[in-house]
Design an enzyme around this catalytic site. Structure first.
Site, PDB file in Angstrom:
ATOM      1  N   CYS B  86      14.040  45.640  37.239  1.00 54.13           N
ATOM      2  CA  CYS B  86      12.842  45.646  36.386  1.00 54.13           C
ATOM      3  C   CYS B  86      12.846  46.892  35.502  1.00 54.13           C
ATOM      4  O   CYS B  86      13.699  47.024  34.644  1.00 54.13           O
ATOM      5  CB  CYS B  86      11.594  45.530  37.243  1.00 54.13           C
ATOM      6  SG  CYS B  86      10.146  45.014  36.298  1.00 54.13           S
ATOM      7  N   HIS B 203      12.482  40.681  41.002  1.00 52.46           N
ATOM      8  CA  HIS B 203      12.349  41.619  42.127  1.00 52.46           C
ATOM      9  C   HIS B 203      12.843  41.016  43.438  1.00 52.46           C
ATOM     10  O   HIS B 203      12.038  40.504  44.218  1.00 52.46           O
ATOM     11  CB  HIS B 203      10.880  42.010  42.297  1.00 52.46           C
ATOM     12  CG  HIS B 203      10.371  42.873  41.195  1.00 52.46           C
ATOM     13  ND1 HIS B 203      10.606  44.223  41.146  1.00 52.46           N
ATOM     14  CD2 HIS B 203       9.658  42.575  40.088  1.00 52.46           C
ATOM     15  CE1 HIS B 203      10.045  44.729  40.057  1.00 52.46           C
ATOM     16  NE2 HIS B 203       9.474  43.753  39.394  1.00 52.46           N
ATOM     17  N   GLU B 205      13.611  42.607  45.979  1.00 53.12           N
ATOM     18  CA  GLU B 205      13.055  43.421  47.074  1.00 53.12           C
ATOM     19  C   GLU B 205      11.698  42.902  47.538  1.00 53.12           C
ATOM     20  O   GLU B 205      11.217  43.311  48.592  1.00 53.12           O
ATOM     21  CB  GLU B 205      12.965  44.900  46.654  1.00 53.12           C
ATOM     22  CG  GLU B 205      11.836  45.267  45.693  1.00 53.12           C
ATOM     23  CD  GLU B 205      12.156  45.003  44.228  1.00 53.12           C
ATOM     24  OE1 GLU B 205      13.123  44.246  43.964  1.00 53.12           O
ATOM     25  OE2 GLU B 205      11.448  45.532  43.363  1.00 53.12           O
TER      26      GLU B 205
END
Lengths: 80, 230
Positions: B86, B203, B205
């Site tokens: 990002c 993302h 994560e």
């Protein structure tokens, strides 16, 4: 010495903000709006008194930070 | 695996990133504040998401020119694995570690939603645990995720197999309809020529826990753990 640096998107790079502004102007009743493109103005004060040196320094500033030359053009004007 | 996560004023995804890396590798990464100038000794450096320096001037422009990024660049040049997610992707393009730039989303809206990405290349260190064509459901949250590069650069990326992820639907179909932010050729993630630096807008994560958002982001971190621990 003061300088104005104008940073604009290169021709051919889509400018959705400029497009939105154009639509908004038409919405307000302004006729004959062509392409609208948005940029930014950065004012820089410099201690340098030599015009050529100032321009060279500003050019380097533009290439290193003020503009992303992948997508942006820049124009330097010494204001005073 | 000794991993470092860079933290700038305005970074906000560093803890999610640390959780993901710890889950995959068993080791907690080190948070490194942006004033640090030396990043030697790490196997992996992650530049996480957020709004570094308030996104002033351009997203990633300030961070991209900060001292710690010179250290990241130094390590990347030595072959250390670097992941940017990002805002981290935006920063890596600003430093010149990755080509192109992330423009404002074509629809002018901040996009925060689940989407699908297709893995275009299964390769260590980032996607060894994914198969080519595998679809992952992950979140995006960005205002400037519209990947742009000139045609010559795009052709080079494609020709060298450096487009790693593309936005797609749940079956892996890539089309204009699945291109949520206007990215050239639906590009969601790319690697550098050497293959040790990856930048991506989604993302992974935030998709590591079945209780929150699924686990389809986990293979990327397992790939890193396997490649770097091996």
């Amino acid at each position: 010495m003061k300088a104005n640096v104008t940073v604009t998107l290169k021709r051919g790079v889509l400018d959705p903000q400029g497009k939105a502004i154009g639509h908004a102007l038409e919405g307000l009743g302004f006729d004959g709006i062509g392409e609208v493109r948005q940029g930014k103005l950065i004012e820089v004060e410099l201690a340098e008194t030599d015009r050529a040196k100032a321009e060279a320094a500003l050019d380097e500033m533009c290439r290193k930070l003020l503009a992303n030359t992948v997508i942006e053009d820049y124009r330097i004007e010494i204001a005073e | 695996m000794k991993a470092a996560i860079t933290v700038f004023p305005g970074t906000n995804r560093e803890r999610d990133m640390a959780d993901a890396l710890e889950r995959a590798s068993g080791t907690r990464p080190t948070m490194v504040w942006h004033g640090e100038r030396d990043l030697s000794g790490y196997d992996l450096i992650v530049v996480p998401g957020g709004f570094s320096y308030g996104d002033y001037l351009r997203c990633g422009a300030m961070a991209g020119n900060s001292p710690i990024l010179r250290a990241v660049k130094e390590q990347a040049d030595r072959g250390v694995t670097v992941l940017g997610v990002c805002n981290g992707f935006q920063i890596l393009t600003e430093t010149g570690l990755l080509p192109g730039v992330l423009l404002r989303n074509a629809g002018l809206k901040f996009i925060c939603k689940m989407t699908h990405i297709r893995c275009e290349k299964s390769a260590a260190p980032f996607t060894g645990k994914l198969t080519q064509g595998q679809v992952s459901r992950v979140a995006v949250a960005h205002n400037e995720g519209n990947y742009y590069a000139d045609d010559e650069t795009l052709d080079m990326l494609e020709g060298e197999g450096r487009v790693v992820f593309r936005y797609c639907d749940d079956r892996g179909n890539v089309s204009d309809a699945t291109n949520l932010n206007g990215s050239q050729r639906n590009i969601a993630g790319i690697v550098n020529k050497r293959g040790n630096v990856l930048g991506m807008m989604p993302h992974p994560e935030n998709a590591i826990d079945p209780m929150a958002g699924g686990t389809e982001g986990l293979p990327i971190f397992q790939s890193l753990a396997t490649a770097i621990l091996a």
